[in-house]
Design a protein around this motif. Sequence first.
Motif, mmCIF file in Angstrom:
data_model
loop_
_atom_site.group_PDB
_atom_site.id
_atom_site.type_symbol
_atom_site.label_atom_id
_atom_site.label_comp_id
_atom_site.label_asym_id
_atom_site.label_seq_id
_atom_site.Cartn_x
_atom_site.Cartn_y
_atom_site.Cartn_z
ATOM 1 N N PRO A 26 1.260 -1.219 0.379
ATOM 2 C CA PRO A 26 -0.111 -0.307 -0.275
ATOM 3 C C PRO A 26 0.775 1.263 0.209
ATOM 4 O O PRO A 26 2.039 1.090 0.673
ATOM 5 C CB PRO A 26 -0.940 -0.133 1.542
ATOM 6 C CG PRO A 26 -1.171 -1.922 1.950
ATOM 7 C CD PRO A 26 0.433 -2.328 1.197
ATOM 8 N N TRP A 27 0.210 2.309 -0.543
ATOM 9 C CA TRP A 27 0.880 3.504 -0.569
ATOM 10 C C TRP A 27 1.485 4.105 0.561
ATOM 11 O O TRP A 27 0.413 3.935 1.636
ATOM 12 C CB TRP A 27 -0.061 4.881 -1.290
ATOM 13 C CG TRP A 27 1.038 5.606 -1.435
ATOM 14 C CD1 TRP A 27 0.955 7.130 -0.552
ATOM 15 C CD2 TRP A 27 1.650 5.847 -2.279
ATOM 16 N NE1 TRP A 27 1.749 7.803 -0.991
ATOM 17 C CE2 TRP A 27 2.223 6.946 -2.950
ATOM 18 C CE3 TRP A 27 2.015 5.579 -3.996
ATOM 19 C CZ2 TRP A 27 3.262 8.196 -3.212
ATOM 20 C CZ3 TRP A 27 2.684 6.961 -5.484
ATOM 21 C CH2 TRP A 27 3.112 7.166 -4.815
ATOM 22 N N PRO A 28 2.522 4.448 1.390
ATOM 23 C CA PRO A 28 2.939 4.805 2.564
ATOM 24 C C PRO A 28 1.536 6.229 3.789
ATOM 25 O O PRO A 28 2.088 7.322 1.941
ATOM 26 C CB PRO A 28 3.678 5.013 2.533
ATOM 27 C CG PRO A 28 5.101 4.459 1.411
ATOM 28 C CD PRO A 28 3.810 3.922 -0.042
ATOM 29 N N GLY A 29 1.781 6.158 4.164
ATOM 30 C CA GLY A 29 0.726 7.258 4.867
ATOM 31 C C GLY A 29 -0.950 7.652 4.553
ATOM 32 O O GLY A 29 -1.092 8.464 5.348
ATOM 33 N N GLY A 30 -1.377 6.326 4.279
ATOM 34 C CA GLY A 30 -3.054 6.270 3.767
ATOM 35 C C GLY A 30 -3.435 7.222 2.750
ATOM 36 O O GLY A 30 -2.451 8.267 2.413
ATOM 37 N N PRO A 31 -4.979 7.421 3.472
ATOM 38 C CA PRO A 31 -5.253 7.923 1.751
ATOM 39 C C PRO A 31 -5.056 9.703 2.000
ATOM 40 O O PRO A 31 -4.572 10.324 1.175
ATOM 41 C CB PRO A 31 -6.709 8.028 2.209
ATOM 42 C CG PRO A 31 -7.217 7.070 3.182
ATOM 43 C CD PRO A 31 -5.513 7.017 3.847
ATOM 44 N N ALA A 32 -4.348 10.319 2.924
ATOM 45 C CA ALA A 32 -5.014 11.750 3.053
ATOM 46 C C ALA A 32 -3.171 12.396 2.832
ATOM 47 O O ALA A 32 -3.060 13.538 1.788
ATOM 48 C CB ALA A 32 -4.519 12.345 4.448
ATOM 49 N N GLU A 33 -1.920 11.217 2.011
ATOM 50 C CA GLU A 33 -0.715 10.841 1.545
ATOM 51 C C GLU A 33 -0.799 10.559 -0.123
ATOM 52 O O GLU A 33 -0.006 10.520 -0.876
ATOM 53 C CB GLU A 33 0.446 10.494 2.642
ATOM 54 C CG GLU A 33 0.612 10.791 3.585
ATOM 55 C CD GLU A 33 0.634 12.119 3.578
ATOM 56 O OE1 GLU A 33 1.638 12.647 2.234
ATOM 57 O OE2 GLU A 33 0.393 12.839 4.518
ATOM 58 N N TRP A 34 -2.020 9.947 -0.604
ATOM 59 C CA TRP A 34 -1.874 9.118 -2.220
ATOM 60 C C TRP A 34 -2.331 10.564 -3.004
ATOM 61 O O TRP A 34 -2.296 11.783 -2.688
ATOM 62 C CB TRP A 34 -3.239 8.174 -2.201
ATOM 63 C CG TRP A 34 -3.694 7.823 -1.190
ATOM 64 C CD1 TRP A 34 -2.899 6.839 -0.762
ATOM 65 C CD2 TRP A 34 -4.760 6.744 -1.365
ATOM 66 N NE1 TRP A 34 -3.010 5.653 -0.296
ATOM 67 C CE2 TRP A 34 -4.453 5.641 -0.472
ATOM 68 C CE3 TRP A 34 -6.372 7.454 -1.846
ATOM 69 C CZ2 TRP A 34 -5.832 4.428 -0.439
ATOM 70 C CZ3 TRP A 34 -7.836 6.137 -1.256
ATOM 71 C CH2 TRP A 34 -7.104 4.907 -0.415
ATOM 72 N N PRO A 35 -1.198 10.420 -4.189
ATOM 73 C CA PRO A 35 -0.941 10.856 -5.124
ATOM 74 C C PRO A 35 -2.706 11.880 -6.069
ATOM 75 O O PRO A 35 -3.162 10.777 -5.537
ATOM 76 C CB PRO A 35 -0.215 10.365 -6.360
ATOM 77 C CG PRO A 35 -0.556 8.802 -5.437
ATOM 78 C CD PRO A 35 -0.751 8.474 -4.401
ATOM 79 N N ARG A 36 -2.954 13.046 -5.946
ATOM 80 C CA ARG A 36 -4.118 13.181 -6.882
ATOM 81 C C ARG A 36 -3.898 13.112 -8.331
ATOM 82 O O ARG A 36 -5.308 13.147 -8.758
ATOM 83 C CB ARG A 36 -4.151 14.687 -5.863
ATOM 84 C CG ARG A 36 -3.922 14.939 -4.322
ATOM 85 C CD ARG A 36 -5.426 14.392 -3.800
ATOM 86 N NE ARG A 36 -4.871 13.781 -2.983
ATOM 87 C CZ ARG A 36 -5.604 13.872 -2.218
ATOM 88 N NH1 ARG A 36 -6.201 12.431 -2.161
ATOM 89 N NH2 ARG A 36 -5.474 13.519 -0.518
ATOM 90 N N LEU A 45 -3.573 1.809 -4.440
ATOM 91 C CA LEU A 45 -2.951 2.756 -3.471
ATOM 92 C C LEU A 45 -3.277 1.918 -1.816
ATOM 93 O O LEU A 45 -2.216 1.995 -1.389
ATOM 94 C CB LEU A 45 -3.011 4.037 -3.229
ATOM 95 C CG LEU A 45 -2.591 4.383 -4.832
ATOM 96 C CD1 LEU A 45 -3.893 6.209 -4.622
ATOM 97 C CD2 LEU A 45 -1.539 4.836 -4.633
ATOM 98 N N GLU A 46 -4.966 1.582 -1.802
ATOM 99 C CA GLU A 46 -4.446 1.199 -0.884
ATOM 100 C C GLU A 46 -4.730 0.322 -0.461
ATOM 101 O O GLU A 46 -4.039 -1.069 1.098
ATOM 102 C CB GLU A 46 -6.350 1.463 -0.509
ATOM 103 C CG GLU A 46 -6.830 0.169 1.025
ATOM 104 C CD GLU A 46 -8.068 0.595 0.482
ATOM 105 O OE1 GLU A 46 -9.057 0.501 1.974
ATOM 106 O OE2 GLU A 46 -9.947 0.827 0.039
ATOM 107 N N HIS A 47 -4.786 -1.263 -1.488
ATOM 108 C CA HIS A 47 -3.933 -2.380 -1.080
ATOM 109 C C HIS A 47 -2.545 -2.875 -1.541
ATOM 110 O O HIS A 47 -2.219 -3.767 -1.425
ATOM 111 C CB HIS A 47 -5.041 -3.570 -1.768
ATOM 112 C CG HIS A 47 -6.561 -3.153 -1.316
ATOM 113 N ND1 HIS A 47 -6.889 -3.604 -0.124
ATOM 114 C CD2 HIS A 47 -7.364 -3.030 -1.484
ATOM 115 C CE1 HIS A 47 -8.221 -2.840 0.313
ATOM 116 N NE2 HIS A 47 -8.410 -2.782 -0.731
#
Length: 225
Positions: A26-36, A45-47
């Motif tokens: 998963p993308w480090p940092g959780g949804p708040a850190e996901w690229p837009r 990104l989540e899994h």
Amino acid sequence: MSVSIPDEPEAGPTEWAVPGQVGVGPWPGGPAEWPRDERFDPELLEHGDTRNVVDAYRYWRRDAVAADLAARAHPFHVAIENFGHDHNIGTVVRTANAFGAAGVHIVGRKRWNRRGAMVTDRYLDVRHHDDVGGLLAFADERGLQVVAVDNTPGAQRLETASLPRDCMLLFGQEGPGVTSAARDAAALTVSIAQFGSTRSINAGVAAGVAMHAWVRQHADLGTAW
């Protein structure tokens, strides 16, 4: 007639992967850190992304990958005749993806075994033509010179031939090779030099050899991964 071949349901995983050996978590940092960037897939990104794709496409949506490949594609297409249900088509499709072909064309039977393609057909423009006439019409419309790959008398050596930049590399099925109708219509017929006892080599292998010959002559190697 030329038609795009729609996706068909598959059993098991939708993408080839070896958990623990290929991919990222998963993308480090959780949804708040996901690229837009809209190219990224929230589920991946989540899994995590364990697909067999190059790192540049990690976490990308499948349609975004396909669109980028189409934009980067080389100006050659690949066609294979499927009048006897050739089992090599999956290998041809997977190799066409690796070498950045603009499209793959299947002439004859529409159904083929997709296992060998390892889902790469979903990233490519794969089209079906009922007969050789339909394929030739497509090539003429797009300004593609047809190059038949077959070890027949009078064929030029692939190793020394000059391949057209905008072309359709045409392969016959295992055994009989390219049909006479296709060979007669081809602008050029090339053969692969062989030194052993067998009369021919696997159609999937031949396709890879021919595509690499095109790459050696025309591709910008600076754009390779």
